[in-house]
Design a protein around this motif. Structure first.
Motif, PDB file in Angstrom:
ATOM      1  N   MET A   1       0.860  -1.166   0.000  1.00  0.00           N
ATOM      2  CA  MET A   1       0.000   0.000   0.000  1.00  0.00           C
ATOM      3  C   MET A   1       0.907   1.229   0.000  1.00  0.00           C
ATOM      4  SD  MET A   1      -2.690  -1.794   0.152  1.00  0.00           S
ATOM      5  CE  MET A   1      -3.933  -0.618   0.091  1.00  0.00           C
ATOM      6  N   THR A   2       0.316   2.315  -0.306  1.00  0.00           N
ATOM      7  CA  THR A   2       1.103   3.535  -0.304  1.00  0.00           C
ATOM      8  C   THR A   2       1.027   4.198   1.060  1.00  0.00           C
ATOM      9  OG1 THR A   2      -0.780   4.585  -1.403  1.00  0.00           O
ATOM     10  CG2 THR A   2       1.058   3.924  -2.781  1.00  0.00           C
ATOM     11  N   SER A   3      -0.094   4.803   1.376  1.00  0.00           N
ATOM     12  CA  SER A   3      -0.257   5.409   2.697  1.00  0.00           C
ATOM     13  C   SER A   3      -1.726   5.435   3.042  1.00  0.00           C
ATOM     14  CB  SER A   3       0.300   6.836   2.707  1.00  0.00           C
ATOM     15  OG  SER A   3      -0.558   7.702   1.993  1.00  0.00           O
ATOM     16  N   ALA A   4      -2.022   5.755   4.300  1.00  0.00           N
ATOM     17  CA  ALA A   4      -3.413   5.794   4.744  1.00  0.00           C
ATOM     18  C   ALA A   4      -4.197   6.891   4.042  1.00  0.00           C
ATOM     19  CB  ALA A   4      -3.468   5.979   6.255  1.00  0.00           C
ATOM     20  N   SER A   5      -3.519   7.904   3.494  1.00  0.00           N
ATOM     21  CA  SER A   5      -4.234   8.999   2.827  1.00  0.00           C
ATOM     22  C   SER A   5      -4.653   8.638   1.409  1.00  0.00           C
ATOM     23  CB  SER A   5      -3.363  10.261   2.815  1.00  0.00           C
ATOM     24  OG  SER A   5      -2.195  10.029   2.047  1.00  0.00           O
ATOM     25  N   VAL A   6      -4.069   7.608   0.823  1.00  0.00           N
ATOM     26  CA  VAL A   6      -4.433   7.168  -0.523  1.00  0.00           C
ATOM     27  C   VAL A   6      -5.152   5.835  -0.392  1.00  0.00           C
ATOM     28  CG1 VAL A   6      -3.577   6.551  -2.809  1.00  0.00           C
ATOM     29  CG2 VAL A   6      -2.418   8.333  -1.499  1.00  0.00           C
ATOM     30  N   PRO A   7      -6.422   5.783  -0.774  1.00  0.00           N
ATOM     31  CA  PRO A   7      -7.160   4.530  -0.606  1.00  0.00           C
ATOM     32  C   PRO A   7      -6.645   3.448  -1.542  1.00  0.00           C
ATOM     33  CG  PRO A   7      -8.494   6.128  -1.798  1.00  0.00           C
ATOM     34  CD  PRO A   7      -7.233   6.837  -1.375  1.00  0.00           C
ATOM     35  N   PRO A   8      -6.846   2.204  -1.164  1.00  0.00           N
ATOM     36  CA  PRO A   8      -6.341   1.106  -1.981  1.00  0.00           C
ATOM     37  C   PRO A   8      -7.245   0.798  -3.171  1.00  0.00           C
ATOM     38  CG  PRO A   8      -7.482   0.221  -0.099  1.00  0.00           C
ATOM     39  CD  PRO A   8      -7.469   1.728   0.067  1.00  0.00           C
ATOM     40  N   ILE A   9      -6.694   0.051  -4.072  1.00  0.00           N
ATOM     41  CA  ILE A   9      -7.460  -0.608  -5.116  1.00  0.00           C
ATOM     42  C   ILE A   9      -7.308  -2.089  -4.815  1.00  0.00           C
ATOM     43  CG2 ILE A   9      -7.668  -1.068  -7.578  1.00  0.00           C
ATOM     44  CD1 ILE A   9      -6.447   1.759  -8.038  1.00  0.00           C
ATOM     45  N   ILE A  10      -8.423  -2.753  -4.587  1.00  0.00           N
ATOM     46  CA  ILE A  10      -8.419  -4.129  -4.113  1.00  0.00           C
ATOM     47  C   ILE A  10      -9.176  -5.013  -5.088  1.00  0.00           C
ATOM     48  CG2 ILE A  10      -9.286  -5.668  -2.290  1.00  0.00           C
ATOM     49  CD1 ILE A  10      -8.898  -3.291  -0.344  1.00  0.00           C
ATOM     50  N   VAL A  11      -8.586  -6.147  -5.420  1.00  0.00           N
ATOM     51  CA  VAL A  11      -9.291  -7.181  -6.162  1.00  0.00           C
ATOM     52  C   VAL A  11      -9.565  -8.314  -5.184  1.00  0.00           C
ATOM     53  CG1 VAL A  11      -9.155  -8.918  -7.996  1.00  0.00           C
ATOM     54  CG2 VAL A  11      -8.340  -6.593  -8.420  1.00  0.00           C
ATOM     55  N   VAL A  12     -10.849  -8.582  -4.953  1.00  0.00           N
ATOM     56  CA  VAL A  12     -11.242  -9.718  -4.119  1.00  0.00           C
ATOM     57  C   VAL A  12     -11.351 -10.902  -5.075  1.00  0.00           C
ATOM     58  CG1 VAL A  12     -12.931 -10.643  -2.506  1.00  0.00           C
ATOM     59  CG2 VAL A  12     -12.497  -8.180  -2.556  1.00  0.00           C
ATOM     60  N   MET A  13     -10.468 -11.877  -4.872  1.00  0.00           N
ATOM     61  CA  MET A  13     -10.326 -12.972  -5.836  1.00  0.00           C
ATOM     62  C   MET A  13     -10.601 -14.329  -5.209  1.00  0.00           C
ATOM     63  SD  MET A  13      -6.222 -13.663  -6.085  1.00  0.00           S
ATOM     64  CE  MET A  13      -6.549 -15.346  -6.616  1.00  0.00           C
ATOM     65  N   GLY A  14     -10.837 -15.296  -6.069  1.00  0.00           N
ATOM     66  CA  GLY A  14     -11.051 -16.671  -5.645  1.00  0.00           C
ATOM     67  C   GLY A  14     -11.976 -17.366  -6.623  1.00  0.00           C
ATOM     68  N   VAL A  15     -12.205 -18.634  -6.377  1.00  0.00           N
ATOM     69  CA  VAL A  15     -13.073 -19.415  -7.258  1.00  0.00           C
ATOM     70  C   VAL A  15     -14.527 -18.964  -7.087  1.00  0.00           C
ATOM     71  CG1 VAL A  15     -11.520 -21.405  -7.252  1.00  0.00           C
ATOM     72  CG2 VAL A  15     -13.383 -21.278  -5.581  1.00  0.00           C
ATOM     73  N   ALA A  16     -15.364 -19.366  -8.033  1.00  0.00           N
ATOM     74  CA  ALA A  16     -16.793 -19.083  -7.948  1.00  0.00           C
ATOM     75  C   ALA A  16     -17.339 -19.632  -6.626  1.00  0.00           C
ATOM     76  CB  ALA A  16     -17.523 -19.723  -9.123  1.00  0.00           C
ATOM     77  N   GLY A  17     -18.186 -18.864  -5.984  1.00  0.00           N
ATOM     78  CA  GLY A  17     -18.789 -19.302  -4.735  1.00  0.00           C
ATOM     79  C   GLY A  17     -17.986 -19.007  -3.491  1.00  0.00           C
ATOM     80  N   SER A  18     -16.839 -18.331  -3.632  1.00  0.00           N
ATOM     81  CA  SER A  18     -16.006 -18.044  -2.459  1.00  0.00           C
ATOM     82  C   SER A  18     -16.479 -16.811  -1.687  1.00  0.00           C
ATOM     83  CB  SER A  18     -14.539 -17.878  -2.864  1.00  0.00           C
ATOM     84  OG  SER A  18     -14.381 -16.804  -3.767  1.00  0.00           O
ATOM     85  N   GLY A  19     -17.369 -16.028  -2.261  1.00  0.00           N
ATOM     86  CA  GLY A  19     -17.883 -14.846  -1.570  1.00  0.00           C
ATOM     87  C   GLY A  19     -17.304 -13.540  -2.058  1.00  0.00           C
ATOM     88  N   LYS A  20     -16.677 -13.537  -3.229  1.00  0.00           N
ATOM     89  CA  LYS A  20     -16.027 -12.335  -3.755  1.00  0.00           C
ATOM     90  C   LYS A  20     -16.979 -11.144  -3.823  1.00  0.00           C
ATOM     91  CE  LYS A  20     -14.968 -14.306  -7.627  1.00  0.00           C
ATOM     92  NZ  LYS A  20     -15.434 -15.684  -7.452  1.00  0.00           N
ATOM     93  N   SER A  21     -18.156 -11.371  -4.374  1.00  0.00           N
ATOM     94  CA  SER A  21     -19.098 -10.263  -4.577  1.00  0.00           C
ATOM     95  C   SER A  21     -19.646  -9.719  -3.262  1.00  0.00           C
ATOM     96  CB  SER A  21     -20.252 -10.708  -5.480  1.00  0.00           C
ATOM     97  OG  SER A  21     -19.763 -11.073  -6.749  1.00  0.00           O
TER      98      SER A  21
END
Length: 184
Positions: A1-21
């Protein structure tokens, strides 16, 4: 991450049915970041293919991954937070997405096939049939130590999982994770 002042870009990943959405949407709402459902960017031919029980090929995924990467790059340029639900099963897919932003971090929702199968059996209204679960696990290349990824167990209840994500994200911000450092 960069710093607390810059929000992250996050990819929630995994197989279908893992709860990504569900986890991705809840995380985005919790922090006021935008949420992108990666499945919404699949071309109609991909959705039809999966709905007929046919797994996608690497070639089928290229247009879809490019569309997701464009959204990631836009959030990066704007300096805004973004959470994307995207399977990102293979390293080369993650490399393609990671090229769009140095702020990108993966949250890998990990679970075994029995649990995922049970979840998929009770899921309604999604184009991904239960018959494709084997192909999802066959394609899965879990994040490696040199990738910016946190691995999280889907055995936690959703509220507990969100708390664990927040705890680990706060630790990353505090310690200023740099590109290429393992975030396991």
């Amino acid at each position: 991450m960069t710093s607390a002042s810059v929000p992250p870009i996050i990819v929630v990943m995994g197989v279908a049915g893992s709860g990504k959405s569900s986890i991705g949407a809840a995380l985005a709402a919790r922090h006021g970041w935008a949420f992108l459902e990666g499945d919404d960017l699949h071309p109609p031919a991909n959705v039809a293919r999966m709905a007929h029980g046919l797994p996608l090929t690497d070639a089928d995924r290229q247009e879809w991954l490019a569309a997701i990467a464009r959204h990631i790059a836009e959030a990066d340029r704007a300096g805004t937070g973004l959470v994307v639900a995207c399977s990102a099963l293979k390293r080369r897919y993650r490399d393609q997405l990671s090229a769009a932003s140095e702020r990108l971090l993966y949250l890998f929702l990990a679970g075994d096939k029995a649990l995922i199968t049970a979840r998929m059996a009770h899921r309604e209204g999604h184009f991904m049939p239960l018959s494709l679960i084997d192909s999802q696990f066959e394609a899965l290349e879990p994040p490696q130590p040199d990738e910016r990824a946190l691995t999280l167990p889907i055995t936690l209840e959703p509220g507990e999982l969100l708390e664990e994500i927040d705890r680990r994200l706060a630790s990353l911000w505090l310690h200023g994770l740099r590109q290429g450092e393992a975030a396991q």
